[in-house]
Design an enzyme around this catalytic site. Sequence first.
Site, mmCIF file in Angstrom:
data_model
loop_
_atom_site.group_PDB
_atom_site.id
_atom_site.type_symbol
_atom_site.label_atom_id
_atom_site.label_comp_id
_atom_site.label_asym_id
_atom_site.label_seq_id
_atom_site.Cartn_x
_atom_site.Cartn_y
_atom_site.Cartn_z
ATOM 1 C CB THR A 1 -1.940 5.232 3.476
ATOM 2 O OG1 THR A 1 -2.692 5.436 2.269
ATOM 3 C CG2 THR A 1 -1.214 6.457 3.724
ATOM 4 C CB THR B 1 -4.346 5.580 6.633
ATOM 5 O OG1 THR B 1 -5.007 4.989 7.927
ATOM 6 C CG2 THR B 1 -3.084 5.969 7.007
ATOM 7 N N GLY B 2 -6.845 5.596 4.781
ATOM 8 C CA GLY B 2 -8.142 5.116 4.497
ATOM 9 C C GLY B 2 -8.861 5.645 3.127
ATOM 10 C CB SER C 1 -0.918 0.002 1.284
ATOM 11 O OG SER C 1 -0.331 0.238 2.485
ATOM 12 N NE ARG D 1 -8.091 8.119 -5.291
ATOM 13 C CZ ARG D 1 -7.366 7.887 -4.211
ATOM 14 N NH1 ARG D 1 -6.403 7.441 -4.133
ATOM 15 N NH2 ARG D 1 -8.401 7.731 -3.043
ATOM 16 C CB THR E 1 -0.535 6.558 0.272
ATOM 17 O OG1 THR E 1 -1.198 5.112 0.065
ATOM 18 C CG2 THR E 1 -1.248 7.514 -0.859
HETATM 19 N N1 ASP Z 1 -5.625 7.634 1.845
HETATM 20 C C1 ASP Z 1 -5.130 6.745 0.748
HETATM 21 C C2 ASP Z 1 -5.736 7.257 -0.546
HETATM 22 O O1 ASP Z 1 -7.134 7.534 -0.548
HETATM 23 C C3 ASP Z 1 -5.360 5.097 0.745
HETATM 24 C C4 ASP Z 1 -5.318 4.467 1.878
HETATM 25 O O2 ASP Z 1 -4.862 5.241 2.975
HETATM 26 O O3 ASP Z 1 -5.553 3.489 2.136
HETATM 27 O O4 ASP Z 1 -5.154 7.503 -1.450
#
Ligand code: ASP
Length: 358
Positions: free
Chosen positions: A206, A257-258, A71, A234, A224
């Site tokens: 991330t 994160t997320g 990730s 994107r 990330t």
């Molecule tokens: N926050 C990151 C994104 O949207 C991805 C992640 O943290 O999983 O690119």
Amino acid sequence: MTRRSLLAGAPLAAAAGAAQAQSGPRNMAISSSNGMVCCNRVLQMLNAGHDTLDAVVAGVNMVEVDPEDTSVGYGGLPNEDGVVELDSCLMHGPTRRAGAVGALRGIKTPSKVAKLVLERTDHVMLVGEGALRFAKAHGFQEEELLTERARLAWLTWKESLGTDWGPGLDAPPDQGNARLRELFPDARPEWFAWAREVATNPPTGTINCLALNAKGEMSGCTTTSGLAWKIPGRVGDSPIIGAGCFVDQEVGAAGSTGRGEENIRICGAHTIVENMRHGMSAEEAVLDAIRRVARNYDNDRARLEKFDLFFYALRKDGQHAAATLWDRSANSPKRRQYVVNDGSGSQLADASYLLERG
Ligand code: ASP
């Protein structure tokens, strides 16, 4: 207290929490749960007297160059074209400076490039081709970031779409993974099941890391490879100052994160730091941000179930917390956690949460 009453805005104390209070600034770091080695490295650096920004970058670099973390950085899952695109941002509390890169290809350590944007330009953010040219101008080597494991996952996803990729109409009866195994002779057996899982449920992941030193100085960094199979170009929240990361030397630091799209729409990291400025504890501040995300979906559990989001906060006095939308992931009984290292080694602590999965 029922789940419904939590959603309706019942007292935050109902959500389990792991916020800690410290007596004052000391060398410490917190991070997302994939940052055990990262936070140990940050503490080593802080204890040796290095600057907080140098420490967090050295810490997250360990995860960026690790091909096992799919990730972040090298080995990250690619975009829909099979190309790894990386995002990162960072802030240095004492000088109030910031740097960021978005959709950067070919460089394993985007956080280092973000730091160079901070140090060697009059800008805050570079993206895409320009960011790559800038990195190469400063001696970074362009490399292939797609590992065999990530390529297997991408190909599995691509062939699952029902387009012309994969065995054709005239192909002999399905031979399961046999053909794929021939194409990836060095793959570990467990990679195939994992590839099918990530092809079906594109994972997020991330690293966010926040650090404080004994002088009360703070820095933060997020890095990330973003959402797997994303549209090329994107960028999520991770390279956005104020969303993926924010540091205010007078108050504290926050990161996320997320699912980045949800965070961007509430400027999460900035919101959390402002919450703390206005007197909230670290735990109240991160839970308030999570509640704003839920509110954006009218607290509709059915849609909220489709994603998760994590916030992390470290106050200048050493108090820290993390909060997630959900108590655990859909396929695990384990509570969501984050890493804390307050000088005695990296340890996992439970995150607070807004909702419980049924
Ligand atoms: N926050 C990151 C994104 O949207 C991805 C992640 O943290 O999983 O690119």
